[in-house]
Motif scaffolding. Structure first.
Motif, PDB file in Angstrom:
ATOM      1  N   VAL A 116     -21.667 -35.704  -3.887  1.00 52.49           N
ATOM      2  CA  VAL A 116     -22.416 -34.918  -4.863  1.00 52.49           C
ATOM      3  C   VAL A 116     -21.768 -33.549  -4.991  1.00 52.49           C
ATOM      4  O   VAL A 116     -21.462 -32.904  -3.987  1.00 52.49           O
ATOM      5  N   GLY A 117     -21.572 -33.108  -6.236  1.00 53.99           N
ATOM      6  CA  GLY A 117     -20.995 -31.793  -6.483  1.00 53.99           C
ATOM      7  C   GLY A 117     -21.894 -30.966  -7.370  1.00 53.99           C
ATOM      8  O   GLY A 117     -22.576 -31.493  -8.248  1.00 53.99           O
ATOM      9  N   ILE A 118     -21.892 -29.675  -7.108  1.00 50.73           N
ATOM     10  CA  ILE A 118     -22.691 -28.737  -7.895  1.00 50.73           C
ATOM     11  C   ILE A 118     -21.967 -27.398  -7.949  1.00 50.73           C
ATOM     12  O   ILE A 118     -21.295 -27.016  -6.989  1.00 50.73           O
ATOM     13  N   VAL A 119     -22.103 -26.726  -9.068  1.00 47.67           N
ATOM     14  CA  VAL A 119     -21.663 -25.338  -9.189  1.00 47.67           C
ATOM     15  C   VAL A 119     -22.871 -24.566  -9.682  1.00 47.67           C
ATOM     16  O   VAL A 119     -23.463 -24.910 -10.707  1.00 47.67           O
ATOM     17  N   TRP A 120     -23.258 -23.546  -8.927  1.00 48.83           N
ATOM     18  CA  TRP A 120     -24.434 -22.768  -9.275  1.00 48.83           C
ATOM     19  C   TRP A 120     -24.101 -21.713 -10.313  1.00 48.83           C
ATOM     20  O   TRP A 120     -22.973 -21.223 -10.373  1.00 48.83           O
ATOM     21  N   GLY A 121     -25.070 -21.356 -11.116  1.00 53.09           N
ATOM     22  CA  GLY A 121     -24.911 -20.294 -12.104  1.00 53.09           C
ATOM     23  C   GLY A 121     -24.908 -18.937 -11.424  1.00 53.09           C
ATOM     24  O   GLY A 121     -25.357 -18.795 -10.292  1.00 53.09           O
ATOM     25  N   GLY A 122     -24.391 -17.965 -12.122  1.00 53.50           N
ATOM     26  CA  GLY A 122     -24.347 -16.619 -11.575  1.00 53.50           C
ATOM     27  C   GLY A 122     -23.194 -16.432 -10.623  1.00 53.50           C
ATOM     28  O   GLY A 122     -22.555 -17.393 -10.194  1.00 53.50           O
ATOM     29  N   ALA A 123     -22.915 -15.191 -10.334  1.00 51.68           N
ATOM     30  CA  ALA A 123     -21.796 -14.856  -9.454  1.00 51.68           C
ATOM     31  C   ALA A 123     -22.276 -13.920  -8.352  1.00 51.68           C
ATOM     32  O   ALA A 123     -23.312 -13.268  -8.480  1.00 51.68           O
ATOM     33  N   THR A 124     -21.501 -13.875  -7.300  1.00 47.61           N
ATOM     34  CA  THR A 124     -21.789 -13.049  -6.129  1.00 47.61           C
ATOM     35  C   THR A 124     -20.599 -12.149  -5.865  1.00 47.61           C
ATOM     36  O   THR A 124     -19.458 -12.566  -6.060  1.00 47.61           O
ATOM     37  N   ALA A 125     -20.850 -10.962  -5.381  1.00 50.45           N
ATOM     38  CA  ALA A 125     -19.761 -10.045  -5.037  1.00 50.45           C
ATOM     39  C   ALA A 125     -18.901 -10.660  -3.933  1.00 50.45           C
ATOM     40  O   ALA A 125     -19.429 -11.175  -2.942  1.00 50.45           O
TER      41      ALA A 125
END
Length: 112
Positions: free
Chosen positions: A29-38
């Motif tokens: 299972v693969g996922i990429v979450w929305g938003g970014a982190t420093a």
């Protein structure tokens, strides 16, 4: 992000990305979450995890290299994850903010 799009990012030639790609295409299972982190925040977190895994002996792949790459990146990062079939390995994906390129990948064997 679709599974094939994530798999296309996992082509940098390293062992850990090859294993993450194989896990994903083999039923993981693969996922990429929305938003970014420093990137600085992620460096702190994953530097601590590196120390912890060394102390506990938990098996990892590419963690030291991921910390190095994140340390030199300096821009916001999107996070993704691939979980292998059966959940024995979890691979963390560190992507450019637009999720168009892979910055680093690390894998950690899950305790059973």
């Amino acid at each position: 992000m679709e599974k094939d799009q994530i798999a296309d990012l996992l082509r940098d030639g390293s062992e850990v990305t090859a294993l993450a790609r194989a896990a994903l295409l083999g039923g993981g299972v693969g996922i990429v979450w929305g938003g970014a982190t420093a990137s600085e925040s992620l460096v702190k977190v994953y530097r601590r995890r590196l120390g912890l895994t060394r102390r506990t002996g938990q098996e990892t792949l590419g963690l030291e290299r991921a910390v190095e790459l994140l340390s030199g990146y300096g821009s916001p990062i999107r996070i993704g994850q691939v979980t292998s079939p059966g959940g024995h390995w979890v691979y963390m994906l560190f992507l450019s903010e637009d999720a168009e390129s892979l910055i680093a990948c690390t894998g950690v064997r899950q305790p059973r």
